[in-house]
Motif scaffolding. Structure first.
Motif, short mmCIF file in Angstrom:
data_model
loop_
_atom_site.label_atom_id
_atom_site.label_comp_id
_atom_site.label_asym_id
_atom_site.label_seq_id
_atom_site.Cartn_x
_atom_site.Cartn_y
_atom_site.Cartn_z
N CYS A 9 41.61 36.52 48.09
CA CYS A 9 40.30 36.08 47.75
C CYS A 9 40.40 34.58 46.91
N HIS A 10 39.49 34.20 46.44
CA HIS A 10 39.45 32.93 45.66
C HIS A 10 39.95 33.05 44.27
N CYS A 11 39.60 33.99 43.56
CA CYS A 11 40.08 34.06 42.20
C CYS A 11 41.42 34.63 42.22
N GLY A 12 42.03 35.21 42.98
CA GLY A 12 43.34 35.87 42.95
C GLY A 12 43.66 37.39 42.56
N ARG A 13 42.41 38.01 42.45
CA ARG A 13 42.56 39.37 42.28
C ARG A 13 42.75 40.32 43.31
N CYS A 75 36.63 40.94 46.91
CA CYS A 75 36.88 41.04 45.55
C CYS A 75 35.47 41.13 44.72
N CYS A 78 34.95 37.38 42.74
CA CYS A 78 34.69 36.24 43.48
C CYS A 78 33.84 36.35 44.87
ZN LIG Z 1 38.41 36.88 43.64
#
Ligand SMILES: [Zn+2]
Length: 142
Positions: A9-13, A75, A78
């Protein structure tokens, strides 16, 4: 096996590492024509002979689709749609959304796909045949 490809995802989670058994140009991402995938602009890729490992930090968003047999994982923070999974006979099968890869990969041109025309048991049979198998999903702490 090729070098692993990374995405998430974009935020890394939600992060994944996939290893393909053939060169990327041998793969045709499938642009599913169901309303859900169309609205996400998703295109799916899988390799039953490859490997997929997913790392989660916190609980993701899970949305059931595909005759309620497939779990789409996005996610929860994000909102990027990252992969889809299906559990059958104790094995976890999954496909990844190529839009969630960290960089462009030279796959073959995407092709439309219409799994919504398949009966529920046909979907399950297909997913268990073509998706990544024995997918490992681990918490970030592990
Ligand atoms: Zn994310």
């Amino acid at each position: 096996m090729n070098a692993p490809l990374h995405g998430g995802c974009h935020c890394g989670r939600v992060a994944f590492e996939m290893t393909l058994s053939k060169p990327p140009s041998d793969y045709t991402p499938r642009a599913c024509d169901c309303d859900f995938c169309r609205k996400h602009g998703a295109a799916w890729l899988s390799d039953a002979r490859g490997a997929l490992r997913v790392r989660l930090r916190g609980d993701p968003l899970v949305y059931r689709q595909g005759s309620a047999q497939a779990e789409f994982i996005a996610c929860a923070h994000c909102a990027v749609l990252v992969f889809v999974r299906h559990e059958h006979a104790g094995r976890v099968h999954a496909a990844v959304n190529v839009r969630a890869l960290d960089g462009p990969v030279a796959f073959a041109a995407e092709q439309p796909a219409s799994p919504q025309t398949l009966a529920p048991d046909q979907k399950r049979e297909r997913w268990t045949q073509v998706w990544f198998a024995d997918v490992r999903v681990v918490d970030a702490d592990d």
